[in-house]
Design a protein around this motif. Structure first.
Motif, PDB file in Angstrom:
ATOM      1  N   ALA A   6       0.839  -1.206   0.000  1.00 37.50           N
ATOM      2  CA  ALA A   6       0.000   0.000   0.000  1.00 37.50           C
ATOM      3  C   ALA A   6       0.872   1.254   0.000  1.00 37.50           C
ATOM      4  CB  ALA A   6      -0.929  -0.007   1.220  1.00 37.50           C
ATOM      5  N   ILE A   7       1.963   1.222   0.774  1.00 34.10           N
ATOM      6  CA  ILE A   7       2.912   2.340   0.776  1.00 34.10           C
ATOM      7  C   ILE A   7       3.583   2.463  -0.584  1.00 34.10           C
ATOM      8  CG2 ILE A   7       5.035   3.233   1.806  1.00 34.10           C
ATOM      9  CD1 ILE A   7       4.267   1.741   4.390  1.00 34.10           C
ATOM     10  N   VAL A   8       3.990   1.326  -1.147  1.00 36.10           N
ATOM     11  CA  VAL A   8       4.689   1.314  -2.437  1.00 36.10           C
ATOM     12  C   VAL A   8       3.828   1.930  -3.540  1.00 36.10           C
ATOM     13  CG1 VAL A   8       5.567  -0.208  -4.256  1.00 36.10           C
ATOM     14  CG2 VAL A   8       6.205  -0.622  -1.871  1.00 36.10           C
ATOM     15  N   VAL A   9       2.571   1.506  -3.612  1.00 34.70           N
ATOM     16  CA  VAL A   9       1.670   2.008  -4.652  1.00 34.70           C
ATOM     17  C   VAL A   9       1.481   3.514  -4.530  1.00 34.70           C
ATOM     18  CG1 VAL A   9      -0.725   1.963  -5.474  1.00 34.70           C
ATOM     19  CG2 VAL A   9       0.466  -0.177  -5.001  1.00 34.70           C
ATOM     20  N   ASN A  10       1.297   3.992  -3.304  1.00 34.34           N
ATOM     21  CA  ASN A  10       1.086   5.426  -3.104  1.00 34.34           C
ATOM     22  C   ASN A  10       2.364   6.229  -3.339  1.00 34.34           C
ATOM     23  OD1 ASN A  10      -1.779   6.322  -1.728  1.00 34.34           O
ATOM     24  ND2 ASN A  10      -1.326   4.151  -1.475  1.00 34.34           N
ATOM     25  N   ASN A  11       3.505   5.638  -3.016  1.00 34.91           N
ATOM     26  CA  ASN A  11       4.771   6.303  -3.300  1.00 34.91           C
ATOM     27  C   ASN A  11       4.971   6.441  -4.808  1.00 34.91           C
ATOM     28  OD1 ASN A  11       7.341   7.422  -2.969  1.00 34.91           O
ATOM     29  ND2 ASN A  11       7.919   5.959  -1.394  1.00 34.91           N
ATOM     30  N   PHE A  12       4.627   5.387  -5.543  1.00 33.92           N
ATOM     31  CA  PHE A  12       4.709   5.438  -7.007  1.00 33.92           C
ATOM     32  C   PHE A  12       3.861   6.578  -7.560  1.00 33.92           C
ATOM     33  CE2 PHE A  12       3.213   4.475 -11.242  1.00 33.92           C
ATOM     34  CZ  PHE A  12       4.338   3.993 -11.903  1.00 33.92           C
ATOM     35  N   ASN A  21       3.847  20.321   6.105  1.00 34.36           N
ATOM     36  CA  ASN A  21       3.988  20.562   7.541  1.00 34.36           C
ATOM     37  C   ASN A  21       2.642  20.619   8.247  1.00 34.36           C
ATOM     38  OD1 ASN A  21       6.964  21.016   8.212  1.00 34.36           O
ATOM     39  ND2 ASN A  21       6.717  22.258   6.382  1.00 34.36           N
ATOM     40  N   ILE A  22       1.624  21.141   7.568  1.00 38.60           N
ATOM     41  CA  ILE A  22       0.269  21.116   8.136  1.00 38.60           C
ATOM     42  C   ILE A  22      -0.172  19.677   8.357  1.00 38.60           C
ATOM     43  CG2 ILE A  22      -2.166  21.558   7.624  1.00 38.60           C
ATOM     44  CD1 ILE A  22      -1.241  24.136   6.211  1.00 38.60           C
ATOM     45  N   GLY A  23       0.095  18.817   7.369  1.00 39.68           N
ATOM     46  CA  GLY A  23      -0.271  17.405   7.495  1.00 39.68           C
ATOM     47  C   GLY A  23       0.438  16.729   8.648  1.00 39.68           C
ATOM     48  N   GLY A  24       1.713  17.030   8.832  1.00 41.77           N
ATOM     49  CA  GLY A  24       2.465  16.431   9.933  1.00 41.77           C
ATOM     50  C   GLY A  24       1.945  16.848  11.288  1.00 41.77           C
ATOM     51  N   VAL A  25       1.662  18.135  11.436  1.00 44.08           N
ATOM     52  CA  VAL A  25       1.133  18.643  12.704  1.00 44.08           C
ATOM     53  C   VAL A  25      -0.257  18.062  12.974  1.00 44.08           C
ATOM     54  CG1 VAL A  25       0.351  20.708  13.923  1.00 44.08           C
ATOM     55  CG2 VAL A  25       2.501  20.762  12.641  1.00 44.08           C
ATOM     56  N   MET A  26      -1.106  18.014  11.937  1.00 42.07           N
ATOM     57  CA  MET A  26      -2.448  17.431  12.090  1.00 42.07           C
ATOM     58  C   MET A  26      -2.362  15.975  12.523  1.00 42.07           C
ATOM     59  SD  MET A  26      -4.622  18.928   8.848  1.00 42.07           S
ATOM     60  CE  MET A  26      -5.956  17.764   9.198  1.00 42.07           C
ATOM     61  N   ALA A  27      -1.478  15.208  11.881  1.00 44.89           N
ATOM     62  CA  ALA A  27      -1.370  13.786  12.194  1.00 44.89           C
ATOM     63  C   ALA A  27      -0.949  13.572  13.642  1.00 44.89           C
ATOM     64  CB  ALA A  27      -0.380  13.123  11.241  1.00 44.89           C
ATOM     65  N   ARG A  51      -3.646   7.953   9.355  1.00 47.63           N
ATOM     66  CA  ARG A  51      -2.920   7.786   8.091  1.00 47.63           C
ATOM     67  C   ARG A  51      -3.888   7.686   6.912  1.00 47.63           C
ATOM     68  NH1 ARG A  51       0.973   9.710  10.695  1.00 47.63           N
ATOM     69  NH2 ARG A  51       2.309   8.336  11.903  1.00 47.63           N
ATOM     70  N   LYS A  52      -4.948   6.914   7.071  1.00 45.65           N
ATOM     71  CA  LYS A  52      -5.907   6.727   5.975  1.00 45.65           C
ATOM     72  C   LYS A  52      -6.669   8.017   5.676  1.00 45.65           C
ATOM     73  CE  LYS A  52      -6.587   1.749   6.508  1.00 45.65           C
ATOM     74  NZ  LYS A  52      -7.548   0.639   6.637  1.00 45.65           N
ATOM     75  N   PHE A  53      -7.037   8.733   6.711  1.00 45.70           N
ATOM     76  CA  PHE A  53      -7.803   9.967   6.539  1.00 45.70           C
ATOM     77  C   PHE A  53      -7.010  11.005   5.744  1.00 45.70           C
ATOM     78  CE2 PHE A  53      -8.635  14.274   8.299  1.00 45.70           C
ATOM     79  CZ  PHE A  53      -9.910  14.464   7.786  1.00 45.70           C
ATOM     80  N   LEU A  54      -5.788  11.290   6.173  1.00 51.10           N
ATOM     81  CA  LEU A  54      -4.985  12.319   5.513  1.00 51.10           C
ATOM     82  C   LEU A  54      -4.555  11.892   4.120  1.00 51.10           C
ATOM     83  CD1 LEU A  54      -2.834  13.490   8.548  1.00 51.10           C
ATOM     84  CD2 LEU A  54      -4.638  14.776   7.396  1.00 51.10           C
ATOM     85  N   ASN A  55      -4.242  10.607   3.959  1.00 51.75           N
ATOM     86  CA  ASN A  55      -3.854  10.113   2.641  1.00 51.75           C
ATOM     87  C   ASN A  55      -4.999  10.237   1.637  1.00 51.75           C
ATOM     88  OD1 ASN A  55      -1.414   8.348   1.486  1.00 51.75           O
ATOM     89  ND2 ASN A  55      -3.288   7.588   0.581  1.00 51.75           N
ATOM     90  N   THR A  56      -6.194   9.867   2.075  1.00 52.64           N
ATOM     91  CA  THR A  56      -7.353   9.896   1.182  1.00 52.64           C
ATOM     92  C   THR A  56      -7.729  11.322   0.792  1.00 52.64           C
ATOM     93  OG1 THR A  56      -8.207   7.860   2.179  1.00 52.64           O
ATOM     94  CG2 THR A  56      -9.760   9.197   0.924  1.00 52.64           C
ATOM     95  N   ILE A  57      -7.812  12.221   1.765  1.00 53.72           N
ATOM     96  CA  ILE A  57      -8.132  13.617   1.465  1.00 53.72           C
ATOM     97  C   ILE A  57      -7.116  14.201   0.490  1.00 53.72           C
ATOM     98  CG2 ILE A  57      -8.286  15.953   2.426  1.00 53.72           C
ATOM     99  CD1 ILE A  57     -10.683  14.252   3.081  1.00 53.72           C
ATOM    100  N   GLY A 112      -1.057  14.429   1.740  1.00 57.07           N
ATOM    101  CA  GLY A 112      -1.182  12.971   1.763  1.00 57.07           C
ATOM    102  C   GLY A 112       0.060  12.260   2.262  1.00 57.07           C
ATOM    103  N   ARG A 113       1.210  12.934   2.231  1.00 53.96           N
ATOM    104  CA  ARG A 113       2.434  12.313   2.730  1.00 53.96           C
ATOM    105  C   ARG A 113       2.380  12.040   4.226  1.00 53.96           C
ATOM    106  NH1 ARG A 113       6.988  11.891  -0.401  1.00 53.96           N
ATOM    107  NH2 ARG A 113       8.217  11.680   1.498  1.00 53.96           N
ATOM    108  N   ALA A 114       1.509  12.759   4.954  1.00 60.33           N
ATOM    109  CA  ALA A 114       1.329  12.465   6.381  1.00 60.33           C
ATOM    110  C   ALA A 114       0.628  11.126   6.568  1.00 60.33           C
ATOM    111  CB  ALA A 114       0.525  13.577   7.054  1.00 60.33           C
ATOM    112  N   GLY A 115       0.147  10.547   5.463  1.00 61.87           N
ATOM    113  CA  GLY A 115      -0.419   9.206   5.491  1.00 61.87           C
ATOM    114  C   GLY A 115       0.622   8.176   5.112  1.00 61.87           C
ATOM    115  N   PHE A 116       0.871   8.018   3.806  1.00 64.29           N
ATOM    116  CA  PHE A 116       1.718   6.913   3.347  1.00 64.29           C
ATOM    117  C   PHE A 116       3.201   7.093   3.668  1.00 64.29           C
ATOM    118  CE2 PHE A 116       2.461   9.768  -0.204  1.00 64.29           C
ATOM    119  CZ  PHE A 116       3.762   9.451  -0.611  1.00 64.29           C
ATOM    120  N   ALA A 117       3.709   8.330   3.647  1.00 59.91           N
ATOM    121  CA  ALA A 117       5.154   8.540   3.750  1.00 59.91           C
ATOM    122  C   ALA A 117       5.706   8.341   5.158  1.00 59.91           C
ATOM    123  CB  ALA A 117       5.522   9.943   3.254  1.00 59.91           C
TER     124      ALA A 117
END
Length: 442
Positions: free
Chosen positions: A243-249, A293-299, A314-320, A355-360
């Protein structure tokens, strides 16, 4: 009054942030400098795409070896060696589109050297950063990529205009050398678990695997665990890893296509001059810096306040992030003004960064001890996206030029942005179905 000491791990995070910033100044700088030199030499779009994608062949080859080397030799050392190699390459190689072989070899070498950087960074962060600070630390470090890209887009076109394309290489080499000196002076390995300072610094256990599974007694009567070798088979066949690999791609497909071809879109698709656009051309990357940075702080807020679980966060931020980016990418060729195109590309890249606050960050959730390895595997996929996306875009534009006589029509760019848009939707579904925030590998 007691003096407040600046924690060493914060300094390490700041230095890794600067390192990613400098790396992306180099990448954007080559795209800008080479585009100007290639256009002046009459190089076609397909050939430009081939040269621009050469970097990613070298980058792809060194991702997993980079993770392995960082595990075995230490991320701090490998990171320094990588910087020195690519900086020296930029310093001594001419930016001449007519000397194709030399340029290809140089870009391959720079790609190989930079391929060691991100696995090394994630190994260093896994050693230094405690779990409750990981989201914002990784987000800050990776946001350096976007600030570097923004700075490159803002300053380098003027540098190229007044000093020529070769000046970009000189500036990049100087920045790489300065960062290397800072890293030599201030970076160090973290205190080990048996060290008195380790507890205060939140390093209760080693985050890196050791050679044999055994306990070693230490002088204070405690123990530290030596874990088994790297579980390659388990990593390769793990669905959350995929799942991480696909999103990184997908993330890197969209990022590299825009980073390498947005200058061409502005100049040939919209008939604009990068130099005359002023500071507006840096907005897409500045937006990535802010949203990352907003994503990191939110997570971290959602997790530490127990509003959502790690998995749900992770799923919430990645999906949005990926869904909004998908719509923006598909709509991008419909905007025919500078303001509209900058706005749409800013939304696309900004929400991708969110979305990087999700998969990354997720590889540090599921495999903290093997963060560099999992990062190397997933970043290999991201690099393949660069090879495929950048080269394919050149071919699509060459075909569009044959069909529409030039690249100034929306139809010429429709497929270029539609592909990453559809990939974003697909990847968000994959992450929703298969990702987890729980630790899988001990």
């Amino acid at each position: 009054m007691k003096r407040i000491r600046f924690p060493k791990r914060y300094l390490i995070v700041i230095l890794t942030f600067i390192s990613t910033c400098v790396c992306y100044i180099e990448r954007v700088g080559f795209s800008i400098g080479y585009t100007v030199a290639a256009d002046a030499a009459g190089v076609n779009q397909s050939s430009k795409g081939t040269i621009l994608s050469t970097f990613y062949y070298g980058y792809a080859c060194s991702q997993v070896p980079g993770g392995w080397a960082a595990q075995k030799l230490g991320g701090r050392r490998i990171l320094l060696v990588s910087f020195v190699i690519w900086s020296l390459t930029c310093a001594f190689i001419p930016l001449d589109p007519n000397r194709v072989v030399i340029l290809v070899v140089a870009r391959l070498l720079v790609g190989v050297a930079q391929g060691f950087i991100f696995p090394s960074i994630h190994t260093v962060l896994a050693e230094w950063v405690p779990p409750h600070e990981r989201s914002r630390s990784v987000s800050l470090t990776t946001s350096g990529m976007y600030l570097g890209a923004a700075a490159g887009m803002l300053f380098l076109p003027s540098l190229v205009k007044f000093r020529g394309p070769q000046s970009v290489f000189v500036a990049e080499a100087a920045l790489g050398a300065m960062w290397s000196l800072l890293w030599i002076k201030y970076a160090s390995d973290p205190p080990r678990p048996e060290h008195p300072k380790a507890t205060a610094a939140s390093f209760g256990e080693s985050l890196l695997p050791m050679k044999r599974s055994q306990k070693v007694k230490v002088e204070n009567g405690g123990s530290s665990v030596k874990t088994a070798g790297i579980p390659w088979k388990s990593i390769i066949f793990c669905l959350p890893v995929w799942a991480i690999v696909v999103n990184n791609f997908t993330f890197h497909y969209a990022l590299y296509v825009l980073m390498n071809w947005l200058p061409t879109y502005f100049e040939q698709g919209l008939q604009l001059s990068l130099h005359d656009m002023g500071s507006s051309k840096m907005m897409p990357y500045l937006n990535m810096f802010l949203f990352s940075n907003i994503g990191g702080v939110m997570a971290d807020h959602l997790i530490t306040r127990k509003i959502l679980s790690v998995t749900a966060t992770r799923k919430f931020l990645n999906t949005i992030g990926f869904i909004v980016a998908s719509f923006a990418l598909v709509a991008l060729p419909l905007f025919r003004t500078a303001g509209g195109a900058v706005f749409c590309s800013s939304v696309a890249l900004g929400f991708l960064a969110l979305g990087r606050a999700g998969f990354a960050v997720n590889h540090m959730d599921i495999a903290p001890k093997y963060a560099g390895i999992v990062m190397g595997v997933s970043n290999t996929a991201g690099t393949l996206a660069g090879i495929i996306g950048v080269d394919l875009t050149g071919r699509l534009l060459e075909a569009a030029k044959a069909n529409y006589s030039d690249l100034s029509t929306p139809e010429s760019w429709k497929e270029v942005f539609l592909i990453p848009g559809l990939l974003c939707t697909f990847s968000s579904i994959v992450f929703m179905l298969f990702s987890t925030g729980e630790k899988i590998f001990d």
